[in-house]
Design an enzyme around this catalytic site. Sequence first.
Site, PDB file in Angstrom:
ATOM      1  N   HIS A  44      37.041  37.020  33.684  1.00 12.94           N
ATOM      2  CA  HIS A  44      35.691  36.600  34.042  1.00 12.94           C
ATOM      3  C   HIS A  44      34.732  36.964  32.906  1.00 12.94           C
ATOM      4  O   HIS A  44      34.996  37.887  32.120  1.00 12.94           O
ATOM      5  CB  HIS A  44      35.227  37.293  35.324  1.00 12.94           C
ATOM      6  CG  HIS A  44      35.909  36.788  36.554  1.00 12.94           C
ATOM      7  ND1 HIS A  44      35.428  37.036  37.820  1.00 12.94           N
ATOM      8  CD2 HIS A  44      37.031  36.044  36.721  1.00 12.94           C
ATOM      9  CE1 HIS A  44      36.225  36.475  38.713  1.00 12.94           C
ATOM     10  NE2 HIS A  44      37.209  35.872  38.064  1.00 12.94           N
ATOM     11  N   GLU A  56      32.005  38.615  32.825  1.00 16.57           N
ATOM     12  CA  GLU A  56      31.565  40.010  32.810  1.00 16.57           C
ATOM     13  C   GLU A  56      32.621  40.918  32.182  1.00 16.57           C
ATOM     14  O   GLU A  56      32.288  41.802  31.380  1.00 16.57           O
ATOM     15  CB  GLU A  56      31.292  40.509  34.240  1.00 16.57           C
ATOM     16  CG  GLU A  56      30.220  39.741  34.961  1.00 16.57           C
ATOM     17  CD  GLU A  56      30.730  38.585  35.806  1.00 16.57           C
ATOM     18  OE1 GLU A  56      30.141  38.331  36.863  1.00 16.57           O
ATOM     19  OE2 GLU A  56      31.719  37.923  35.408  1.00 16.57           O
ATOM     20  N   CYS A  74      31.334  39.079  41.173  1.00 16.79           N
ATOM     21  CA  CYS A  74      32.247  39.226  42.305  1.00 16.79           C
ATOM     22  C   CYS A  74      32.612  40.706  42.471  1.00 16.79           C
ATOM     23  O   CYS A  74      32.177  41.560  41.690  1.00 16.79           O
ATOM     24  CB  CYS A  74      33.502  38.391  42.056  1.00 16.79           C
ATOM     25  SG  CYS A  74      34.531  39.025  40.701  1.00 16.79           S
ATOM     26  N   CYS A  90      34.295  42.246  39.323  1.00 17.63           N
ATOM     27  CA  CYS A  90      33.356  42.478  38.221  1.00 17.63           C
ATOM     28  C   CYS A  90      32.350  43.576  38.565  1.00 17.63           C
ATOM     29  O   CYS A  90      31.997  44.378  37.700  1.00 17.63           O
ATOM     30  CB  CYS A  90      32.656  41.180  37.851  1.00 17.63           C
ATOM     31  SG  CYS A  90      33.804  39.971  37.134  1.00 17.63           S
TER      32      CYS A  90
END
Length: 170
Positions: A69, A71, A99, A102
Amino acid sequence: MMDEGFKFSFEHSVPGPGDDERFMRLALAEAERAAEAGETPVGAVAVREGRVIGRGHNRTEALHDATAHAEIVALGAAGESLQDWRLAETTLYVTMEPCAMCAGAILLARVFRLVYGARDVRAGACGSRLDLLQANVLGHDILVTDGCLEDDCRHLLQEFYRRLRGPTGS
């Protein structure tokens, strides 16, 4: 008890709205790179002392990695830049609410502040669906600012999914 190598300044200044918008525009540029690559358009930049120290965008499809992801990529780049995984005086700008995975990484990295654009009512873990940051299970207080350039961030996501579904919307 703090690690001997852990330093934190309580005099850390919080950037103003103009700074937030400037750095969120850099995160949006990362999100656009993700969209161009066929990835969900989420981008992130890590900033310390007014300087970008890490950036990233979603790479889950390209790397065949559910953890790639924006992040996570940006936090990894920031840690590499600083040669330290502790990002206590760092602000992370993300185009979409993180999410649970993260949010956990943000907590573990000891990020000082999170700024995000669009809420994620389906999987957001920083206030929309659940709030792992405010639960403070690890004892790290993180300042959170939501809604920065929210319309721009949401529009990019909506356009991506509109193109993905095609003209029939299926």
